[in-house]
Design an enzyme around this catalytic site. Sequence first.
Site, PDB file in Angstrom:
ATOM      1  N   SER A 180      22.526 -24.027 -19.477  1.00 47.97           N
ATOM      2  CA  SER A 180      22.016 -23.397 -20.695  1.00 47.97           C
ATOM      3  C   SER A 180      23.164 -23.115 -21.651  1.00 47.97           C
ATOM      4  CB  SER A 180      21.314 -22.068 -20.360  1.00 47.97           C
ATOM      5  OG  SER A 180      20.186 -22.266 -19.538  1.00 47.97           O
ATOM      6  N   SER A 231      17.531 -27.107 -19.468  1.00 48.09           N
ATOM      7  CA  SER A 231      18.519 -26.299 -20.183  1.00 48.09           C
ATOM      8  C   SER A 231      17.833 -25.248 -21.040  1.00 48.09           C
ATOM      9  CB  SER A 231      19.387 -27.202 -21.066  1.00 48.09           C
ATOM     10  OG  SER A 231      20.445 -26.485 -21.652  1.00 48.09           O
ATOM     11  N   ASP A 242      18.446 -23.207 -24.210  1.00 47.16           N
ATOM     12  CA  ASP A 242      19.324 -23.243 -25.371  1.00 47.16           C
ATOM     13  C   ASP A 242      18.804 -22.246 -26.397  1.00 47.16           C
ATOM     14  OD1 ASP A 242      20.510 -25.413 -24.001  1.00 47.16           O
ATOM     15  OD2 ASP A 242      19.062 -26.784 -24.907  1.00 47.16           O
TER      16      ASP A 242
END
Length: 376
Positions: A251, A289, A291
């Site tokens: 992340s 991920s 983000d």
Amino acid sequence: METIQCTASQASAKPRARNLGLPFSGNTGPFNAITDVSGVEVGYSTVIGDSSTSGKGPARTGVTTILPRGHAGPLRAPVWAGFHSLNGNGEMTGTHWIKEAGYFTGPIGITNTHSLGTVHQSILQWMIGKPEPGVGAYKFMLPVVGETCDAYLNDMDAFHVTPAHVMDALDSASSGPLTEGNVGGGTGMICFEFKGGTGTSSRIVELLGARYTVGCLVQANFGIRPHLKILGVPVGEHLTSDRLWAGEQGSIIAVVATDAPLIPTQLERLARRAGVGIGRTGTPAGDGSGDLCLAFSTANLTMSESAAAPAVGDLTFLPNNRLDTLFEATAQAVEEAIINAMVAAEPMAGCEDRFVASIEHDAVKEVMRNYGRLNT
């Protein structure tokens, strides 16, 4: 267990992307850091050690704190803010209220995934212990705390980050140049399969006759090697040793600060441009991920939550059709902060003797030179 406080004076010992001759665009502030925004202070607690407690693995973790208005405060004055999720496989607390009301109060915390609760509660305890004259009593506070996962190197289930670490990071927060790489919440993080961590950068812009600063701080823990681009150059296609995994995971938390007067809808737009900066490093923001991007402005100081707040408040803000300069500054600063995090990071071994290499500076320079993208 060792806890390391990182002071501003230590920052000069760490290399940065521009030291390698990488020609990033834009004019930076004197620190090239989020602390170029007047009043913003940053603190770290870095927790590294091999626990003597049976069943607990090594600590390669920590916490980063950001005080939007510094210790001088007022700590409880709202800062107008906007939030954007480029991909939502992660957590940042307080964002529902930011989307609802357009602001948050108090410090920001960034840590590992399993320590989010500890950091959240510790920020509350710290704030409760700092009452301010003239500020109405709070019935609740909603701290903003973001996380990325450092489980490849750190035993997250051991809960190595304690309230004392959070208090230390809050108390030690300061302005000035910042240490990057393996510090604070970024201690155990990995970026494009190189050692990653904490990075920062800033831009100075001239807009409508005024001078404004945009600064950012990232906790970079995302990406796979083939995707890595530096200033558009496919560096990851050339640096293929010490690979870790095949699919994107991890992340990134990106926090953008500015002194430009912006309202919440505009700050949400700024947060989206942090996603542009992340994308410039090559990631497609994969499913694994998280983000998450936050933007806030230190302008328009108001005590709207106080008992003495006026019935009608006034805000100043820039026109929407003049924000392109700030958008580009945000994308530039976030992109550079991510590369700064990797350049400053050092190799690290952790859980189950796993090892993560740092990016080799000479190798990066050679690739960039071959593409004609290195300052001589």
